[in-house]
Design an enzyme around this catalytic site. Structure first.
Site, PDB file in Angstrom:
ATOM      1  N   GLY A 272     -17.630 -28.116 -64.273  1.00  0.00           N
ATOM      2  CA  GLY A 272     -17.150 -29.232 -65.365  1.00  0.00           C
ATOM      3  C   GLY A 272     -15.612 -29.389 -65.142  1.00  0.00           C
ATOM      4  O   GLY A 272     -15.013 -28.298 -65.370  1.00  0.00           O
TER       5      GLY A 272
ATOM      6  N   GLY B 193     -13.681 -30.637 -67.164  1.00  0.00           N
ATOM      7  CA  GLY B 193     -13.155 -31.077 -68.197  1.00  0.00           C
ATOM      8  C   GLY B 193     -12.015 -30.377 -68.986  1.00  0.00           C
ATOM      9  O   GLY B 193     -11.462 -29.607 -68.127  1.00  0.00           O
ATOM     10  N   PHE B 194     -11.879 -30.429 -70.245  1.00  0.00           N
ATOM     11  CA  PHE B 194     -10.619 -29.469 -70.601  1.00  0.00           C
ATOM     12  C   PHE B 194     -10.840 -28.191 -70.503  1.00  0.00           C
ATOM     13  O   PHE B 194      -9.898 -27.303 -70.233  1.00  0.00           O
ATOM     14  CB  PHE B 194     -10.111 -29.878 -72.067  1.00  0.00           C
ATOM     15  CG  PHE B 194      -9.615 -31.250 -72.390  1.00  0.00           C
ATOM     16  CD1 PHE B 194      -8.565 -31.446 -72.087  1.00  0.00           C
ATOM     17  CD2 PHE B 194     -10.697 -32.217 -73.058  1.00  0.00           C
ATOM     18  CE1 PHE B 194      -7.934 -32.790 -72.222  1.00  0.00           C
ATOM     19  CE2 PHE B 194      -9.845 -33.392 -73.246  1.00  0.00           C
ATOM     20  CZ  PHE B 194      -8.852 -33.673 -72.842  1.00  0.00           C
TER      21      PHE B 194
ATOM     22  N   GLU C  14     -11.703 -45.052 -84.143  1.00  0.00           N
ATOM     23  CA  GLU C  14     -10.655 -45.695 -83.197  1.00  0.00           C
ATOM     24  C   GLU C  14     -11.367 -46.851 -82.372  1.00  0.00           C
ATOM     25  O   GLU C  14     -10.557 -47.963 -82.311  1.00  0.00           O
ATOM     26  CB  GLU C  14     -10.295 -44.460 -82.261  1.00  0.00           C
ATOM     27  CG  GLU C  14      -9.790 -43.196 -83.110  1.00  0.00           C
ATOM     28  CD  GLU C  14      -9.235 -42.434 -82.057  1.00  0.00           C
ATOM     29  OE1 GLU C  14      -9.948 -41.952 -81.113  1.00  0.00           O
ATOM     30  OE2 GLU C  14      -8.161 -41.758 -82.469  1.00  0.00           O
TER      31      GLU C  14
ATOM     32  N   ALA D 237     -10.797 -31.298 -78.083  1.00  0.00           N
ATOM     33  CA  ALA D 237     -10.325 -30.808 -76.992  1.00  0.00           C
ATOM     34  C   ALA D 237      -9.584 -29.579 -76.958  1.00  0.00           C
ATOM     35  O   ALA D 237      -9.545 -28.645 -76.209  1.00  0.00           O
ATOM     36  CB  ALA D 237      -9.139 -31.853 -76.356  1.00  0.00           C
TER      37      ALA D 237
ATOM     38  N   ASP E 290     -17.422 -27.890 -75.612  1.00  0.00           N
ATOM     39  CA  ASP E 290     -18.300 -28.571 -76.554  1.00  0.00           C
ATOM     40  C   ASP E 290     -19.610 -28.001 -76.429  1.00  0.00           C
ATOM     41  O   ASP E 290     -20.276 -28.016 -77.414  1.00  0.00           O
ATOM     42  CB  ASP E 290     -18.394 -30.276 -76.116  1.00  0.00           C
ATOM     43  CG  ASP E 290     -17.369 -30.957 -76.476  1.00  0.00           C
ATOM     44  OD1 ASP E 290     -16.515 -30.349 -77.072  1.00  0.00           O
ATOM     45  OD2 ASP E 290     -17.363 -32.252 -76.266  1.00  0.00           O
TER      46      ASP E 290
END
Lengths: 427, 427
Positions: free
Chosen positions: A10, A12-13, A170, A313, A297
């Site tokens: 992954g 991601g962050f 948002e 995040a 997550d």
């Protein structure tokens, strides 16, 4: 520790922060695996969906990131499962042996098994989702100009967002501004009162991670922007042309964005717990498989009151880094450290010059919060070019009230209203 | 002239310049029809294909353009044909009546009926084409890292461009730079000598619209960049994994871009002539149907030596404007004017700091030509935001040697080498 192979699943962050830490030990070999060739900055996805940003501006090529991490390689592919006993990750039919594995696969949209959500609703978790929503909105407006049926026009111009968390708020705020500043100017033939943005939330308030005063501020802002808020309503079904609510009412709409929940992207071979997440020790490894770490997550580590850490995040960045540090500590014969979450606060943007932010006991709203939001998001966006491009876009939008990326890549067609959905033809 | 309805088909250079002229007469009603909701700046498509620019940066929303043209409306849709006697344009099953029609539908890729070109080759005429080529190149490089078969790796890393006109030369130059500056840095595991960019041209020189000295300069530049040039070679077939040449040789490759020719996008109902184009009077209307004008690449008006005007942007802009002026002149009872082509010269970029330009008797090359090329392309790009974004990207690429938009939206898979193509399963 020379020759030890750490596989990071992954980009991601969590994954990128793990790679950063691991690159400090040139003797360790790192393989970063992702099904996409880019790191996606998910917090700005809603701006791609609403034509504010271009898709590549919030995506950073993994290989560009890895250029400065010489001990890391990239493998493009979808992971199918892990064999923790044999220490092998399976990627598209090939075995990738590892000494340590860091799993940071994140979450996907959770439809809670509700009928029609997966088929007719739109999630907002990846670039493809965001570009589909953009195409959908643009296609719906064009179709609304062409149709002579007023009921159909209303359904085309009703945009429903389900879920009053940060993503839903948002997105609804951005849609409210698109309605007022873009559609109104682009489509002089359409009646602004027919264009509706509806936000459905099943609790009695927005943004339950924020203080009530912040949530009320958000609520008032959205209402002034013309977003219709429906509290205490639960969606029971999404059909090709409507959303059905538990209260019995039905909202005709062709565009329903589902931001009401996420679920872990489980990796077969790992034990799962609530929310399809993986329980770990405070050192972030899986108790049954100490060579497998889970970060971000996907990690279900109890935080307080039995609840896990928030799926945001900063958690992912901190956990990705700690997982990597603990692997290096074990290789050096040092004691592992337990995860201590540094709460960076929460923020959500509502629209032009308006946001809310809570950092510790500090509550900000309005322009200062918006400025803080801009700064934080630019800071965490990876890559000088992307920062420059996003900042240019924001400046442009700020001064022109324009959402410029109104480019329809794939035109959507819309079913005739109130017709039963067509079943695939059986051969 | 109040109430006269002019339909402009195609939001290319011809169509937009026609709308600009027509908007000077508020009494005339204008409907602009296009199958996309944006104007595409085709001259920079090759930079989208090679990850230098983002797709929306060379696309401008038609409705944003029309905001300042109050007498014009937009209709999204594909035109199916015209009935010139009834003065009706058919758009997706609906009749659009007109008093005057300006056709600016442009061209599409011409495969000359060669087997496999349409199915396995890649055209470069629209955004979808460009994004597919980008995805293809990125996917091929990733697959090359994974494969253990050296023959397959070579085919994955061989990028073939067919046609030595401006599009082919610009694309081959950009691919040559991507090879040297991007792939070499992103893929340390790949051997640069295995990555090949091959340009195939069936005549004995590049760029036959340019002087031989300019073409030779281009040829030397491409050769120094590592692009392999094959002159006097004619493609006979494109297969799933190779290009076959008339000389008998076969180049194994999974990525063949076809820029060897275009043909008019004929509109059923109009008489066609060579190249699927429409012959018009010097005033740009169809002799049999004086209310139908044809402008741009579709127009076949003899220029000199029996050859039509070149299919370039300046021709389209000038013809679009004149067609609109002649309609207004007819409405005012004035005499129509004949088309006089103002030759704006030709230019092609080759790579960093290198281009060729010919304006009248002036021949430029190298950095001055490159500067002129940048200025002209920025000038004709529509929209302040797109200019700002493209300029930022160019500056970024210039200083970093980077082509930053290496984002794969859809991953391609590649057949096993030398296997027969799979036929669709018959039911």
């Amino acid at each position: 520790m020379s020759g030890k192979h750490v596989v990071v699943l992954g980009a991601g962050f969590a994954g990128l922060h793990a790679v950063r830490v691991l690159s400090r030990e040139p003797g360790v070999q790192v393989t970063l695996v992702d099904r996409n060739n880019y790191h996606l900055f998910q917090p700005l996805l809603y701006q791609v969906a609403t034509a504010g940003l271009e898709a590549p501006q919030i995506a950073f090529p993994v290989r560009a990131f890895l250029r400065k991490h010489k001990n890391a390689r990239f493998l493009l592919g979808t992971a199918e499962g892990v064999d923790p006993k044999a220490r092998v990750l399976w990627v598209e039919g090939r075995p990738v042996p590892y000494d340590y594995l860091i799993v940071g696969t994140g979450t996907r949209t959770n439809d809670f098994g509700l009928p029609g959500v997966a088929r007719y609703g739109y999630g907002l978790k990846d670039l493809d989702d965001a570009m589909k929503i953009r195409d959908r909105i643009l296609s719906a407006c064009e179709e609304a100009v062409r149709t002579s049926d007023p009921e159909r026009r209303k359904a085309l111009l009703t945009f429903v967002v389900v879920g009053g968390g940060p993503t839903g708020v948002e997105l609804a705020g951005a849609l409210g501004e698109v309605r007022r500043h873009v559609i109104a100017r682009d489509y002089p033939d359409l009646d602004l009162s027919e264009i509706r943005v509806i936000l459905i939330e099943n609790s009695t308030r927005l943004l339950d991670a924020f203080a009530p005063s912040s949530a009320q501020y958000a609520q008032r802002f959205l209402e002034k922007l013309g977003v219709e808020l429906r509290f205490g309503e639960r969606v029971t079904e999404v059909t090709p042309d409507a959303v059905r609510l538990q209260s019995g009412s039905t909202i005709p709409s062709f565009t329903v964005v589902w931001s009401a929940g996420v679920t872990g992207q489980a990796l077969p071979g790992l034990p799962i717990t609530r929310g399809n997440r993986v329980a770990t020790t405070p050192e972030l490894y899986v108790p049954e498989h100490p060579s497998v770490y889970v970060a971000g997550d996907m990690n279900f580590l109890e935080h307080k009151d039995g609840r896990p850490h928030p799926q945001v995040a900063p958690t992912a960045m901190q956990q990705g880094a700690l997982a990597a540090q603990n692997i290096l500590r074990e290789l050096r014969g040092q004691e592992k450290q337990v995860f201590r979450y540094k709460d960076k606060g929460s923020m959500a943007t509502l629209g032009r010059s308006h946001a809310i932010a809570e950092i510790g006991h500090l509550k900000m709203r309005g322009f200062p919060a918006w400025g803080a939001w801009l700064a934080v998001h630019l800071y965490y966006l990876i890559g000088f070019r992307n920062r420059m491009m996003v900042l240019s876009n924001w400046a442009y939008s700020y001064f022109t009230y324009d959402f410029a990326v109104r480019i329809m890549h794939n035109r959507h067609s819309f079913p005739v209203l109130n017709e039963p959905a067509q079943e695939p033809v059986k051969s």
